[in-house]
Design a protein around this motif. Sequence first.
Motif, PDB file in Angstrom:
ATOM      1  N   TYR A 223      35.090  40.330  77.569  1.00 37.42           N
ATOM      2  CA  TYR A 223      35.109  38.880  77.385  1.00 37.42           C
ATOM      3  C   TYR A 223      35.953  38.288  78.506  1.00 37.42           C
ATOM      4  O   TYR A 223      36.686  39.017  79.181  1.00 37.42           O
TER       5      TYR A 223
ATOM      6  N   ASP B 138      39.424  27.022  73.374  1.00 41.50           N
ATOM      7  CA  ASP B 138      38.558  28.197  73.287  1.00 41.50           C
ATOM      8  C   ASP B 138      38.008  28.638  74.644  1.00 41.50           C
ATOM      9  O   ASP B 138      37.388  29.696  74.739  1.00 41.50           O
ATOM     10  N   PHE B 139      38.228  27.842  75.676  1.00 49.36           N
ATOM     11  CA  PHE B 139      37.777  28.246  77.005  1.00 49.36           C
ATOM     12  C   PHE B 139      38.937  28.632  77.929  1.00 49.36           C
ATOM     13  O   PHE B 139      38.737  28.858  79.119  1.00 49.36           O
TER      14      PHE B 139
ATOM     15  N   SER C 191      40.581  31.291  78.322  1.00 47.47           N
ATOM     16  CA  SER C 191      40.454  32.616  78.953  1.00 47.47           C
ATOM     17  C   SER C 191      39.740  32.542  80.298  1.00 47.47           C
ATOM     18  O   SER C 191      39.946  33.395  81.157  1.00 47.47           O
ATOM     19  N   TYR C 192      38.891  31.544  80.460  1.00 49.47           N
ATOM     20  CA  TYR C 192      38.139  31.436  81.711  1.00 49.47           C
ATOM     21  C   TYR C 192      39.039  31.128  82.901  1.00 49.47           C
ATOM     22  O   TYR C 192      38.660  31.376  84.036  1.00 49.47           O
TER      23      TYR C 192
ATOM     24  N   ASN D  23      40.647  36.984  73.016  1.00 52.54           N
ATOM     25  CA  ASN D  23      39.428  36.274  73.408  1.00 52.54           C
ATOM     26  C   ASN D  23      39.503  34.849  72.877  1.00 52.54           C
ATOM     27  O   ASN D  23      39.332  34.598  71.687  1.00 52.54           O
ATOM     28  N   SER D  24      39.750  33.910  73.781  1.00 45.93           N
ATOM     29  CA  SER D  24      39.948  32.529  73.339  1.00 45.93           C
ATOM     30  C   SER D  24      38.698  31.941  72.693  1.00 45.93           C
ATOM     31  O   SER D  24      38.785  31.009  71.900  1.00 45.93           O
ATOM     32  N   GLU D  25      37.542  32.512  73.005  1.00 45.21           N
ATOM     33  CA  GLU D  25      36.308  31.968  72.419  1.00 45.21           C
ATOM     34  C   GLU D  25      36.273  32.135  70.905  1.00 45.21           C
ATOM     35  O   GLU D  25      35.502  31.481  70.218  1.00 45.21           O
ATOM     36  N   LYS D  26      37.132  33.042  70.409  1.00 42.90           N
ATOM     37  CA  LYS D  26      37.162  33.258  68.961  1.00 42.90           C
ATOM     38  C   LYS D  26      38.182  32.365  68.255  1.00 42.90           C
ATOM     39  O   LYS D  26      38.364  32.455  67.047  1.00 42.90           O
TER      40      LYS D  26
ATOM     41  N   SER E 195      36.232  22.630  66.139  1.00 43.62           N
ATOM     42  CA  SER E 195      35.303  23.453  65.355  1.00 43.62           C
ATOM     43  C   SER E 195      35.360  23.081  63.869  1.00 43.62           C
ATOM     44  O   SER E 195      34.418  23.343  63.132  1.00 43.62           O
TER      45      SER E 195
ATOM     46  N   LYS F 257      33.587  24.325  82.914  1.00 46.19           N
ATOM     47  CA  LYS F 257      32.855  24.834  81.765  1.00 46.19           C
ATOM     48  C   LYS F 257      32.883  23.706  80.756  1.00 46.19           C
ATOM     49  O   LYS F 257      33.938  23.261  80.323  1.00 46.19           O
TER      50      LYS F 257
ATOM     51  N   LYS G 108      32.064  21.966  77.165  1.00 48.11           N
ATOM     52  CA  LYS G 108      31.668  22.217  75.783  1.00 48.11           C
ATOM     53  C   LYS G 108      31.698  20.890  75.042  1.00 48.11           C
ATOM     54  O   LYS G 108      32.708  20.234  74.955  1.00 48.11           O
TER      55      LYS G 108
END
Length: 242
Positions: free
Chosen positions: A51, A125-126, A128-129, A200-203, A209, A239, A241
Amino acid sequence: MVTFLQKVKQLFLLTIIFTCIILSIIFIHKNPLNLSILNLAKFTKNTDSKYPSSFVWKLTAYPENISYCNFNYGLPEKLTFNESDLSFSPESEKPGKYRVLYDVIRNKHTPEVPEVTYATHVTADFTSYVAEIARVWEGPISVAAFTPQTDLILTLNIINQLCYCLPEMTRVSLHLIFPEENVPRENLVIAKPKNCLVPNSEKLETIRSSNRSVKYPINVCRNVARVASSTKYVLVSGKVKI
Ligand SMILES: *[C@@H]1O[C@H](CO)[C@@H](O)[C@H](O)[C@H]1NC(C)=O
Ligand SMILES: *[C@@H]1O[C@H](CO)[C@@H](O)[C@H](O)[C@H]1NC(C)=O
Ligand SMILES: *[C@@H]1O[C@H](CO)[C@@H](O)[C@H](O)[C@H]1NC(C)=O
């Protein structure tokens, strides 16, 4: 009938094969790639396949106890700022809805860094990118993070961890964007990261959310990242969202 010569040939081949096997075993045992069994176990246990930012776990900079980032406002320990440190958003259409805290991290400028800033924006949540961008982009990076309510601590925790582990973070600037009703009024304490296993920041469960009425101010974020760039040339991207 197998002739004597053929037998010798076979024996010779077998010897070569066995030598290769033994050499391989010695080579693997000596661990030329520096992979320990312990690390491999960690890798399979703590990273589900791959990830964004999962590569950071391998870095060992953390024990040196230094942050690669130029933090401001009391960070990395505690976020403290005054009303006067906040700016209005550079977006002119709807003034007043958002507040910006510029240069929470200010990138370190060195002559060898290319003079083109990559301007981008993230939600918690992004986050990490940012590690992935820092890995591939060689110039300065200006990140605008939209941090309503509890997203602020989620974002700062990951950024702080990256700052301890990833040397490329020296080129990153960070700016925070709050909805005006969510400007943090109390000093926020940030825990020191224990290791370089970046989650994993997406989680992450972000505010958006669970509450879809919190809008992502994409234009504000993009403009903040752009105007806060320290170079003449800026590549605006991100990115997104929504
Ligand atoms: C590591 O950092 C902490 C503060 O974050 C400090 O109290 C401690 O003395 C440092 N340790 C070393 C070995 O520099
Ligand atoms: C608040 O503002 C005053 C004056 O502008 C400054 O001296 C002080 O350091 C600021 N405090 C913080 C926590 O930034
Ligand atoms: C959702 O967000 C909106 C806008 O910030 C806010 O007015 C509302 O109270 C929030 N709802 C909940 C359940 O937190």
